[in-house]
Design a protein around this motif. Structure first.
Motif, mmCIF file in Angstrom:
data_model
loop_
_atom_site.group_PDB
_atom_site.id
_atom_site.type_symbol
_atom_site.label_atom_id
_atom_site.label_comp_id
_atom_site.label_asym_id
_atom_site.label_seq_id
_atom_site.Cartn_x
_atom_site.Cartn_y
_atom_site.Cartn_z
ATOM 1 N N GLN A 1 0.841 -1.195 0.000
ATOM 2 C CA GLN A 1 0.000 0.000 0.000
ATOM 3 C C GLN A 1 0.872 1.239 0.000
ATOM 4 N N GLN A 2 0.302 2.341 -0.495
ATOM 5 C CA GLN A 2 0.976 3.629 -0.443
ATOM 6 C C GLN A 2 -0.070 4.729 -0.523
ATOM 7 N N ILE A 3 0.311 5.898 -0.026
ATOM 8 C CA ILE A 3 -0.578 7.050 -0.033
ATOM 9 C C ILE A 3 -0.411 7.772 -1.363
ATOM 10 N N VAL A 4 -1.554 8.181 -1.947
ATOM 11 C CA VAL A 4 -1.562 8.871 -3.232
ATOM 12 C C VAL A 4 -2.398 10.144 -3.089
ATOM 13 N N CYS A 5 -1.858 11.236 -3.585
ATOM 14 C CA CYS A 5 -2.553 12.527 -3.580
ATOM 15 C C CYS A 5 -3.573 12.560 -4.721
ATOM 16 N N ASP A 6 -4.549 13.448 -4.650
ATOM 17 C CA ASP A 6 -5.517 13.615 -5.729
ATOM 18 C C ASP A 6 -4.847 14.006 -7.046
ATOM 19 N N CYS A 7 -3.683 14.645 -6.981
ATOM 20 C CA CYS A 7 -2.984 15.060 -8.203
ATOM 21 C C CYS A 7 -2.271 13.885 -8.874
ATOM 22 N N GLY A 8 -2.190 12.746 -8.186
ATOM 23 C CA GLY A 8 -1.563 11.565 -8.763
ATOM 24 C C GLY A 8 -0.193 11.232 -8.206
ATOM 25 N N ILE A 9 0.409 12.153 -7.472
ATOM 26 C CA ILE A 9 1.716 11.894 -6.865
ATOM 27 C C ILE A 9 1.539 10.912 -5.718
ATOM 28 N N SER A 10 2.450 9.950 -5.626
ATOM 29 C CA SER A 10 2.375 8.976 -4.543
ATOM 30 C C SER A 10 3.676 8.981 -3.751
ATOM 31 N N GLN A 11 3.602 8.428 -2.567
ATOM 32 C CA GLN A 11 4.812 8.252 -1.770
ATOM 33 C C GLN A 11 5.790 7.400 -2.575
ATOM 34 N N PRO A 12 7.075 7.650 -2.423
ATOM 35 C CA PRO A 12 8.045 6.866 -3.188
ATOM 36 C C PRO A 12 8.173 5.417 -2.720
ATOM 37 N N ARG A 13 7.800 5.149 -1.502
ATOM 38 C CA ARG A 13 7.941 3.811 -0.935
ATOM 39 C C ARG A 13 6.587 3.134 -0.790
ATOM 40 N N TYR B 1 4.422 0.005 1.363
ATOM 41 C CA TYR B 1 4.439 -0.558 2.708
ATOM 42 C C TYR B 1 3.591 -1.820 2.769
ATOM 43 N N GLN B 2 3.978 -2.720 3.630
ATOM 44 C CA GLN B 2 3.184 -3.902 3.916
ATOM 45 C C GLN B 2 1.934 -3.459 4.675
ATOM 46 N N SER B 3 0.891 -4.271 4.662
ATOM 47 C CA SER B 3 -0.364 -3.888 5.322
ATOM 48 C C SER B 3 -0.200 -3.689 6.821
ATOM 49 N N ASP B 4 0.755 -4.374 7.436
ATOM 50 C CA ASP B 4 0.948 -4.202 8.880
ATOM 51 C C ASP B 4 1.825 -2.993 9.212
ATOM 52 N N GLU B 5 2.234 -2.214 8.208
ATOM 53 C CA GLU B 5 3.059 -1.028 8.412
ATOM 54 C C GLU B 5 2.262 0.269 8.216
ATOM 55 N N PHE B 6 0.963 0.211 8.409
ATOM 56 C CA PHE B 6 0.108 1.374 8.170
ATOM 57 C C PHE B 6 0.573 2.588 8.973
ATOM 58 N N ASP B 7 0.826 2.409 10.264
ATOM 59 C CA ASP B 7 1.245 3.529 11.106
ATOM 60 C C ASP B 7 2.585 4.108 10.649
ATOM 61 N N VAL B 8 3.488 3.255 10.212
ATOM 62 C CA VAL B 8 4.787 3.708 9.697
ATOM 63 C C VAL B 8 4.580 4.515 8.420
ATOM 64 N N MET B 9 3.699 4.032 7.536
ATOM 65 C CA MET B 9 3.408 4.723 6.282
ATOM 66 C C MET B 9 2.883 6.135 6.554
ATOM 67 N N VAL B 10 1.940 6.261 7.456
ATOM 68 C CA VAL B 10 1.357 7.561 7.789
ATOM 69 C C VAL B 10 2.408 8.471 8.431
ATOM 70 N N SER B 11 3.197 7.922 9.324
ATOM 71 C CA SER B 11 4.249 8.696 9.978
ATOM 72 C C SER B 11 5.281 9.194 8.968
ATOM 73 N N ASP B 12 5.707 8.330 8.059
ATOM 74 C CA ASP B 12 6.664 8.723 7.023
ATOM 75 C C ASP B 12 6.088 9.814 6.129
ATOM 76 N N ALA B 13 4.820 9.686 5.758
ATOM 77 C CA ALA B 13 4.180 10.686 4.900
ATOM 78 C C ALA B 13 4.122 12.039 5.597
ATOM 79 N N ARG B 14 3.725 12.050 6.837
ATOM 80 C CA ARG B 14 3.660 13.319 7.578
ATOM 81 C C ARG B 14 5.047 13.931 7.735
#
Length: 69
Positions: A9-21, A23-36
């Motif tokens: 999984q990865q976070i994607v903006c409405d403009c289409g840009i996504s996080q470069p990395r 994440y596994q499904s159990d890394e949700f909190d890490v993904m959000v923390s990295d994005a912020r």
């Protein structure tokens, strides 16, 4: 939005840009923390989660719309 594919999984903006990395499904909190930490805005607006990349976040700040003052 959060896109999921093949167990990743990865976070994607409405403009289409996504996080470069991705994440596994159990890394949700890490993904959000990295994005912020990278300057993404993650907020709940009218019951829906929004995910805004740093570029869009900055353009919104410098060009606010819908404000009276």
């Amino acid at each position: 939005m959060i896109e999921k594919h093949a167990g990743l999984q990865q976070i994607v903006c409405d403009c289409g840009i996504s996080q470069p990395r991705t994440y596994q499904s159990d890394e949700f909190d890490v993904m959000v923390s990295d994005a912020r930490a990278a300057g993404w805005s993650i907020q709940r607006v009218a019951g829906e989660w929004t995910h805004t990349c740093p570029d869009c976040r900055e353009s919104t700040r410098s060009n606010p719309q819908g404000r009276l003052l």
